[in-house]
Motif scaffolding. Structure first.
Motif, PDB file in Angstrom:
ATOM      1  N   PHE A  34     -27.326  33.060  33.558  1.00  0.00           N
ATOM      2  CA  PHE A  34     -26.767  32.299  32.437  1.00  0.00           C
ATOM      3  C   PHE A  34     -27.028  32.945  31.071  1.00  0.00           C
ATOM      4  N   GLY A  35     -27.779  34.039  31.049  1.00  0.00           N
ATOM      5  CA  GLY A  35     -28.121  34.635  29.763  1.00  0.00           C
ATOM      6  C   GLY A  35     -29.401  34.040  29.203  1.00  0.00           C
ATOM      7  N   GLN A  36     -29.432  32.691  29.084  1.00  0.00           N
ATOM      8  CA  GLN A  36     -30.625  31.951  28.681  1.00  0.00           C
ATOM      9  C   GLN A  36     -30.672  30.637  29.440  1.00  0.00           C
ATOM     10  N   ARG A  37     -31.864  30.165  29.706  1.00  0.00           N
ATOM     11  CA  ARG A  37     -32.084  28.834  30.269  1.00  0.00           C
ATOM     12  C   ARG A  37     -33.305  28.242  29.575  1.00  0.00           C
ATOM     13  N   LEU A  38     -33.475  26.948  29.769  1.00  0.00           N
ATOM     14  CA  LEU A  38     -34.648  26.290  29.199  1.00  0.00           C
ATOM     15  C   LEU A  38     -35.833  26.336  30.147  1.00  0.00           C
ATOM     16  N   ARG A  39     -37.004  26.497  29.572  1.00  0.00           N
ATOM     17  CA  ARG A  39     -38.250  26.255  30.299  1.00  0.00           C
ATOM     18  C   ARG A  39     -38.849  24.985  29.701  1.00  0.00           C
TER      19      ARG A  39
END
Length: 528
Positions: free
Chosen positions: A463-468
């Motif tokens: 996704f390119g970026q995800r949340l942690r």
């Protein structure tokens, strides 16, 4: 302010008990005192002349009247002057909340020196950097901060406010406490930004018109005769603004050196407090401390500010205390932007509310074009008479059409109520879609068994970026990461599901209650 806003502001101040047009001479003298002394010393000066015997302050050492505060500040200002302090110099105050910090703030205004309010959560390097940048010539501090001062040059004079002995009390006892002439001009004060990364910036302030008080009192209904428990630290904008409002109204201020949820509830009951000033993390701890065991029926106002108020936390506050919640949105640089009153929150939980008198709030897109369509997200810009004029070390916030950026993204609903979607630099792009962490945080925080939530954007191959997500569970909770991710998947789009969930015993926070995100990075070992 526009003429119509000025008339409305006058009505607000009269209703609150801050302005009495039946005594024009007193009003004129009050205006002069505010211009010369500044908002803190000016407010204390005016209240001491109106009602010197009224109870002004309650702290862990006892009670002080407005006359007491006035006399103590006179003596302290003379003591500082004898030690070499002169108008135009700078005094820094590094204290917890007690009478010493109040004495110092008022004495700075009376002496015509600039006041710099220092964060008790500073590191040695931050304190030294700020003291140098702001040109601090003297420091008032609590004894517990002696070690922090080790990096500050020895040429900076020190005065202990609280400890095994108090140099402030010695100066007050040793000097004449009679009236002082007003300084030639207001020296102003410097508030510091949150400082969650690097050295905090200084935001100088000079307030000359009492009408500016209406921007708080319009939608936060403090009144003359209130008893206000200020739990938020007074070195921060949240606690400081309401401290000034309470001084100006001639009402009673209750302070404690350190925040303790149960002691706060006990203090509300003991002093029959009508208002409570907090940051959201304080509300979280208060609600976890069995508030139903204490008599809090005197509360008319709970004002939360300083950080975004999670929707679930606001809902639980309303359920526990009734329709008294006032959610103020603003920043160190712009002061106040909007306030959600209880009726706003009930109609639209999670809202930051509407602008008070004299405030403008607009949204702009990335091309600096105004956005007026409901539900459309844009950058939040604010205009009012309380905005700062630039950082003391140079630089400024972005401005469009004379309005100041808050650095946040938000949207309006169809009733014109503002919702804050998160920091501009917190937004991540996941799978080509914009993700605002606050939406995911609010959803997870409302789950049974969850106490607190924070998040960071991390790299993701797909996704390119995800949340942690970083989650603090309530005692006894058996939630695991799969349950939390599944809950997000069932309620939000797939690209908003966190890549991982990290469980912590507590979230790292600054002294003002904001999550200190640099201390979250790298904490991945407790996933379950």
């Amino acid at each position: 302010m526009r003429p119509a806003d000025k008339l409305r502001a006058v009505r607000v101040l009269r209703t609150a008990g801050l302005l009495d047009l039946r005594h024009p001479a007193l009003t004129a003298r009050s205006s002069l005192a505010m211009r010369r002394l500044g908002p803190i010393a000016g407010a204390a000066h005016i209240s001491a002349r109106r009602n010197p015997d009224d109870l002004a302050l309650v702290d862990e050492l006892g009670e002080l009247s407005y006359g007491d505060l006035d006399r103590r500040a006179n003596a302290l200002a003379r003591g500082w002057a004898a030690a070499g302090a002169e108008p135009g110099q700078v005094i820094g105050v590094l204290c917890r909340d007690h009478r010493g910090v109040v004495d110092s703030m008022i004495a700075c205004g009376k002496l015509g020196v600039r006041l710099v309010l220092l964060n008790t959560g500073f590191s040695r390097v931050q304190l030294a950097d700020v003291a140098c940048r702001e040109g601090v010539s003297a420091l008032v501090h609590d004894e517990e901060f002696d070690e922090l001062l080790s990096a500050v040059p020895a040429t900076v004079r020190r005065f202990v406010a609280w400890g095994s002995s108090s140099e402030l009390e010695a100066l007050i006892a040793a000097n004449d406490d009679g009236p002082l002439d007003l300084p030639r001009q207001q020296a102003g004060m410097v508030l510091l930004t949150g400082g969650t990364t690097g050295t905090p910036k200084g935001a100088p302030r000079q307030v000359r018109s009492p009408l500016m008080a209406a921007q708080f009192l319009d939608r936060v209904p403090l009144r003359r005769g209130d008893t206000v428990f200020i739990a938020a630290p007074t070195f921060h904008g949240t606690g400081l603004t309401q401290f000034i409002m309470t001084l100006a109204l001639g009402s009673t201020i209750v302070l404690r050196r350190r925040f303790d949820a149960r002691a706060t509830l006990e203090g509300i009951a003991r002093h029959r407090a009508t208002a409570l000033i907090v940051v959201p993390t304080m509300l979280q701890r208060i609600l976890a401390s069995e508030p139903e065991r204490y008599d809090t029926s005197s509360l008319r106002v709970i004002m939360s500010a300083g950080a975004l108020l999670p929707t679930d936390l606001g809902n639980r506050t309303m359920a526990a205390f009734g329709p008294v919640l006032h959610n103020l949105y603003g920043s160190t640089e712009c002061a106040v932007a909007t306030v959600a009153m209880p009726e706003d929150w009930q109609a639209a939980p999670g809202t930051a509310g509407l602008p008070p008198v004299g405030c403008q709030v607009r949204l702009y897109d990335d091309a600096d074009r105004p956005i007026s369509k409901p539900a459309a997200t844009g950058r939040i810009f604010v205009g009012n008479g309380l905005s700062f004029a630039g950082y003391s070390g140079g630089g400024h916030k972005d401005m469009i059409d004379g309005l100041l950026s808050t650095g946040d993204l938000g949207h309006f609903d169809t009733a014109g109520r503002l919702f804050v979607d998160g920091r501009d630099d917190d937004m991540i792009v996941s799978g080509g879609e914009n993700v605002f962490p606050i939406e995911v945080e609010n959803l997870v925080e409302a789950m049974p068994g969850v106490a607190e939530v924070a998040s960071l954007g991390v790299a993701d191959e797909e996704f390119g970026q995800r949340l942690r997500l970083y989650v603090v569970l309530e005692d006894g909770s058996t939630l695991d990461s799969s349950a939390i991710r599944n809950h997000v998947r069932e309620n939000l789009a797939r690209f908003k599901v966190p890549r991982e969930v990290v469980f912590l015993d507590e979230l790292p926070r600054t002294a003002t209650g904001k999550v200190y995100r640099p201390h979250l990075e790298g904490r991945t070992q407790h996933e379950r």
